[in-house]
Scaffold this motif. Sequence first.
Motif, PDB file in Angstrom:
ATOM      1  N   PHE A  55       8.359 -18.842  27.430  1.00 22.66           N
ATOM      2  CA  PHE A  55       8.203 -20.178  26.866  1.00 22.66           C
ATOM      3  C   PHE A  55       6.734 -20.585  26.805  1.00 22.66           C
ATOM      4  O   PHE A  55       6.303 -21.244  25.854  1.00 22.66           O
ATOM      5  N   ALA A  56       5.951 -20.201  27.810  1.00 27.07           N
ATOM      6  CA  ALA A  56       4.536 -20.558  27.822  1.00 27.07           C
ATOM      7  C   ALA A  56       3.794 -19.865  26.696  1.00 27.07           C
ATOM      8  O   ALA A  56       2.955 -20.474  26.029  1.00 27.07           O
ATOM      9  N   VAL A  57       4.081 -18.596  26.463  1.00 29.04           N
ATOM     10  CA  VAL A  57       3.414 -17.864  25.381  1.00 29.04           C
ATOM     11  C   VAL A  57       3.787 -18.467  24.037  1.00 29.04           C
ATOM     12  O   VAL A  57       2.947 -18.620  23.153  1.00 29.04           O
TER      13      VAL A  57
ATOM     14  N   ASP B  41       2.009 -21.786  19.360  1.00 34.75           N
ATOM     15  CA  ASP B  41       2.161 -22.973  18.539  1.00 34.75           C
ATOM     16  C   ASP B  41       0.877 -23.848  18.609  1.00 34.75           C
ATOM     17  O   ASP B  41       0.471 -24.426  17.597  1.00 34.75           O
ATOM     18  N   TYR B  42       0.261 -23.909  19.772  1.00 31.87           N
ATOM     19  CA  TYR B  42      -0.962 -24.699  19.926  1.00 31.87           C
ATOM     20  C   TYR B  42      -2.112 -24.070  19.128  1.00 31.87           C
ATOM     21  O   TYR B  42      -2.887 -24.782  18.494  1.00 31.87           O
TER      22      TYR B  42
END
Length: 81
Positions: A69-71, A76-77
Amino acid sequence: MCSAEPINCFPMLVNILSNTFLRLFNSTARIRVWSEPFYSTQNPEIKSDIFFICLSYLLILAAGLPPLFAVSSMEDYKVKS
């Protein structure tokens, strides 16, 4: 004769048909069919081993999900979506 669930009824149907065919051919043999859809054991050591194997697998799986989820959110950022 059997419950309405298909997993229980099919072995009974096979048993009835097989024994009917045996009687048609004048055989004295009988066929017994049983259904055990879930693995069951009476040994408590095996039950605890299976439990700890499943628990360790789930813990390893749960440890791998947060980085995924972090990746995804970092990508997306970067793309500014």
